[in-house]
Write an enzyme that holds these catalytic residues in place. Structure first.
Site, PDB file in Angstrom:
ATOM      1  N   HIS A  15      13.847 -11.277  34.519  1.00  0.00           N
ATOM      2  CA  HIS A  15      14.824 -12.510  34.105  1.00  0.00           C
ATOM      3  C   HIS A  15      16.202 -12.121  34.730  1.00  0.00           C
ATOM      4  O   HIS A  15      17.119 -13.012  34.751  1.00  0.00           O
ATOM      5  CB  HIS A  15      15.202 -12.467  32.598  1.00  0.00           C
ATOM      6  CG  HIS A  15      13.933 -12.890  31.863  1.00  0.00           C
ATOM      7  ND1 HIS A  15      12.826 -12.037  31.848  1.00  0.00           N
ATOM      8  CD2 HIS A  15      13.419 -13.739  31.318  1.00  0.00           C
ATOM      9  CE1 HIS A  15      11.826 -12.604  31.056  1.00  0.00           C
ATOM     10  NE2 HIS A  15      12.122 -13.680  30.732  1.00  0.00           N
TER      11      HIS A  15
ATOM     12  N   GLU B   2       3.706 -14.490  31.427  1.00  0.00           N
ATOM     13  CA  GLU B   2       4.363 -13.251  31.312  1.00  0.00           C
ATOM     14  C   GLU B   2       3.685 -12.497  30.294  1.00  0.00           C
ATOM     15  O   GLU B   2       3.566 -11.192  30.569  1.00  0.00           O
ATOM     16  CB  GLU B   2       5.794 -13.665  30.552  1.00  0.00           C
ATOM     17  CG  GLU B   2       6.910 -14.379  31.478  1.00  0.00           C
ATOM     18  CD  GLU B   2       8.049 -14.784  30.587  1.00  0.00           C
ATOM     19  OE1 GLU B   2       8.120 -14.626  29.311  1.00  0.00           O
ATOM     20  OE2 GLU B   2       8.956 -15.193  31.235  1.00  0.00           O
TER      21      GLU B   2
END
Length: 309
Positions: A197, A163
């Protein structure tokens, strides 16, 4: 800083990397038609490989757009904040700063530990060589169990590393080269981070037997947290020019979870939380001064961070 890439190209590239980061996680079953994994371990290992591929593709993709003129390896990886110089500063200062937000959590853990120790002494125990040896063995067993736990690898290694590579190292240079102002980049980049997400919505809805409302509330809380953390991680990357800084903060936050603001019958926890947050904001800029992480006479930050006051 003059724009080297158009704003539209920079944003579209960030959107592409966000979609690719999420889509590739489902590629083995939806595109390659591979059979479902037989266990949670196999499922996560498959996702680890997908996330690694996404990170490499994003690095290569962004390198084709960024105006990188140097062919030296150190300069190429330095564009993404991958550096070996000023390493201890990039680890110690951001980690210390981040821990201030968890002052309440750390005080609560300390109070519970003292309570456990008091109970141990009241039961006739005391400080002895066997006691210390037992504590060390317990801690060693915990480390070994974490190292062999695939969920721990996901939470503390794979997710933070991939990430930060995609959403900080690749996207922030692109947005800065697109001519976006630094504060705009800090607030814009986490939007892509939080969108990645959204895939958890259907997972929570289908696997936890939640209603759509409960699943939306759970994901909404998670998105809010990821946006706030994304601001902080982007700020660290911009200020330090070091990928390690947001990476260690990410791992620490994953380990600690949400900060504890209060605890029943433990007012000291709330006092510690408030004091920690005051100290955090007071030290936020001093502990992330660019000259702590770069030589002022030979600035390695190609985005001009060193001149940011």
């Amino acid at each position: 800083m003059e724009a080297c890439v158009s704003k539209a190209v920079a944003v579209i590239a960030c959107v592409f990397m966000t979609l690719f980061y999420v889509a590739i996680l489902y590629a083995p079953t939806l595109i390659l038609r591979l059979p479902p994994p037989s266990s949670l371990k196999n499922f996560l290992i498959r996702r680890f490989l997908c996330a690694a591929i996404s990170s490499v593709v994003s690095l290569l993709f962004s390198s084709l757009i960024l105006p990188i003129r140097s062919e030296e390896a150190s300069s190429l990886v330095g564009v993404y904040g991958i550096r070996l110089d000023h390493m201890w500063q990039a680890v110690v200062f951001p980690l210390s700063l981040t821990s201030l937000m968890y002052a309440g959590s750390l005080v609560l853990k300390s109070m519970l530990l003292l309570k456990s120790w008091k109970k141990h002494t009241d039961d006739g125990g005391g400080v002895s060589l066997n006691c210390i040896k037992s504590a060390l063995l317990t801690f060693l067993d915990y480390i070994i169990s974490m190292a062999s736990n695939v969920l721990a690898w996901r939470t503390y290694v794979v997710a933070p590393l991939t990430e930060e590579l995609v959403f900080r190292a690749c996207m922030i240079p692109l947005l800065l080269c697109g001519g976006f102002k630094i504060y705009t980049v800090i607030f814009l980049c986490p939007v892509f981070f939080s969108l990645a997400h959204l895939n958890h919505l259907m997972e929570i809805y289908s696997r936890q037997n939640y209603s759509l409302l409960k699943a939306s509330m759970a994901v909404g809380l998670q998105l809010g947290y990821t946006v706030v953390f994304g601001w902080y991680a982007s700020f660290l990357f911009v200020r330090t020019g070091h990928l390690v800084s947001p990476l260690v903060a990410h791992i620490f936050c994953n380990f600690m979870g949400l900060p504890v603001m209060f605890a029943r019958r433990r007012g000291l926890v709330s006092v510690a939380f408030v004091a920690g947050m005051v100290a955090f904001f007071w030290l936020l800029f001093p502990m992330t001064r660019p000259n702590l992480y770069n030589k002022t006479n030979n600035c390695r930050c190609w985005h001009g961070y060193c001149s940011w006051n």
